[in-house]
Design an enzyme around this catalytic site. Structure first.
Site, PDB file in Angstrom:
ATOM      1  NE  ARG A 246      -4.486  -0.781  -0.263  1.00 27.36           N
ATOM      2  CZ  ARG A 246      -4.108  -2.168  -0.942  1.00 27.36           C
ATOM      3  NH1 ARG A 246      -3.894  -2.542  -1.921  1.00 27.36           N
ATOM      4  NH2 ARG A 246      -5.451  -2.533  -0.692  1.00 27.36           N
TER       5      ARG A 246
ATOM      6  CD  GLU B 288      -2.688   3.995  -5.166  1.00 29.14           C
ATOM      7  OE1 GLU B 288      -3.765   3.418  -5.579  1.00 29.14           O
ATOM      8  OE2 GLU B 288      -1.813   3.362  -4.881  1.00 29.14           O
TER       9      GLU B 288
ATOM     10  CG  HIS C 229      -3.393  -0.044  -7.045  1.00 30.29           C
ATOM     11  ND1 HIS C 229      -3.767   1.012  -5.464  1.00 30.29           N
ATOM     12  CD2 HIS C 229      -3.061  -1.268  -6.263  1.00 30.29           C
ATOM     13  CE1 HIS C 229      -3.720   0.351  -4.855  1.00 30.29           C
ATOM     14  NE2 HIS C 229      -3.204  -0.807  -4.590  1.00 30.29           N
TER      15      HIS C 229
END
Length: 310
Positions: free
Chosen positions: A235, A264, A282
Site C-alpha cells: 500500500r 492515488e 496500482h
C-alpha cells in the site's frame, strides 16, 4: 428471510461469474458503471446485497440510505474504501476476496525485482532512443540474494514460494506470524531491523495501518545495505516517498519499484524524475484471472454470510 425476496446489486464491471453464482439464490441487478458514492446512494434502497470494487466509498452516506442492506461484498483484497466500524454499527457484514489476487500481485513483485536488477526499463528506453550499448548496464542476478518480505500474508507467502525457483534465501518480518508458520513457509522470521540490514531486496506486502504508515523512512533506509532494492506492492503510505527519493538520488538505494503511491491517482512526483524508480498504476491484481477469482470468492463468501450456502 425468504430467498426469493433477496435482491443483489453488482456494480463496477465485475466478472460475470459473480452474477452467475448469486443468481442461483437471489434476484441480481448488474450495473457495469463505476458508480460514485452519491449515485450508489440514490439506488441502493431496495437491495440486500451490494457487490462492488472501489468506485464508491461505503459509509454513512450509502449505509443510511440502505435499510435492507445485509452484506457489502467487495471483490477486492483491501477494504480501504469501506467504513468498517460504521458497517459493524449498523449490522452490515463486509466481505472481501482476500487471497484472490495473490498470484497476480506476487508475479508483479518478481517482475519488479527482475526489472530493477537487470535495469530493463532504462535499457529499453535507451535502445528506443537510438543508444545500443550493453556495457552501460550493470545487471545482477537474483540467484543467491537475500529477499526480505515485509508481511507474509497471502501475497507475501506466494512471493516466498516463487523465490525458491530463483535460489534466494528469504527473511520475513510479520508480527502476526508464528515461528512455526514461518518454518512451514520456508522463511526465517526476524525483526524489521535485521531484515533491513541483511536483505539485498526488500518487498513490501503489508496493509496500510497507523502502525505501518511510513514504516520505511529515513532511519529504516539508513539501516539497509548500500545499493539495496525496494519493492512496494502493498500500500502507498508505507514508504516515505520523500525519504525514498533522497535515497535513490544518492545511490543509497540502487532502485525502487512501486505499484502503489501514497496519494492515488498520482500523476506527478519527484520520484518520476529518476531512472532508477519504476511505477505502475496500482494494477497488481488487475489480471483477468485475478478479477474472476476475486469475483467468485466474494460471491461465495457473501452467500455463506447470508446463510444461503454452507
Amino acid at each position: 428471510m425468504a430467498s426469493e425476496r433477496l435482491k443483489a446489486l453488482i456494480i463496477d464491471d465485475i466478472n460475470p461469474v459473480a452474477a452467475e453464482i448469486l443468481g442461483k439464490y437471489m434476484d441480481v441487478t448488474v450495473d457495469k458503471r463505476p458508480l460514485k458514492t452519491e449515485e450508489l446512494a440514490s439506488v441502493i434502497e431496495p437491495y440486500h446485497l451490494l457487490m462492488m470494487r472501489v468506485s464508491a466509498k461505503i459509509g454513512p452516506s450509502v449505509i443510511d440510505r440502505a435499510p435492507n442492506l445485509k452484506i457489502v461484498a467487495s471483490a477486492t483484497a483491501g477494504l480501504d474504501h469501506v467504513d468498517l466500524s460504521y458497517c459493524r454499527e449498523k449490522g452490515v457484514k463486509v466481505i472481501n476476496a482476500a487471497g484472490g489476487n495473490a498470484e497476480s500481485v506476487a508475479e508483479l513483485a518478481f517482475g519488479f525485482m527482475i526489472s530493477l536488477f537487470r535495469e530493463i526499463p532504462r535499457a529499453s528506453k535507451d535502445v528506443k532512443s537510438g543508444v545500443w550499448n550493453r556495457a552501460a548496464y550493470n545487471g545482477r542476478e537474483l540467484l543467491g540474494k537475500t529477499l526480505g518480505l515485509v508481511a507474509v500474508g497471502n501475497v507475501g507467502r506466494r512471493v516466498a514460494e516463487l523465490s525458491r525457483a530463483f535460489g534466494m534465501s528469504v527473511l520475513a518480518f510479520d508480527p502476526y506470524v508464528s515461528q512455526e508458520a514461518a518454518r512451514e513457509m520456508g522463511v526465517k522470521l526476524v525483526s524489521l531491523e535485521e531484515l533491513l540490514r541483511e536483505s539485498d531486496v526488500i518487498s513490501i506486502h503489508a496493509p496500510l495501518t497507523p502502525e505501518t504508515h511510513h514504516m520505511i523512512s529515513i532511519p529504516q533506509i539508513a539501516m539497509m545495505k548500500d545499493g539495496a532494492y525496494l519493492v512496494n506492492a502493498g500500500r502507498g503510505g508505507i514508504v516515505d516517498e520523500a525519504a525514498a527519493y533522497e535515497a535513490l538520488k544518492s545511490g543509497k538505494l540502487a532502485g525502487m519499484a512501486a505499484d502503489v503511491m501514497e496519494v492515488e491517482p498520482c500523476l506527478r512526483s519527484p520520484l518520476y524524475e529518476l531512472d532508477n524508480f519504476i511505477v505502475t498504476p496500482h494494477f497488481g491484481g488487475q489480471t483477468p484471472e485475478a478479477l474472476k477469482r476475486m469475483a467468485s470468492i466474494a460471491a461465495e463468501r457473501a452467500l455463506e454470510a447470508l446463510g444461503l450456502k454452507a
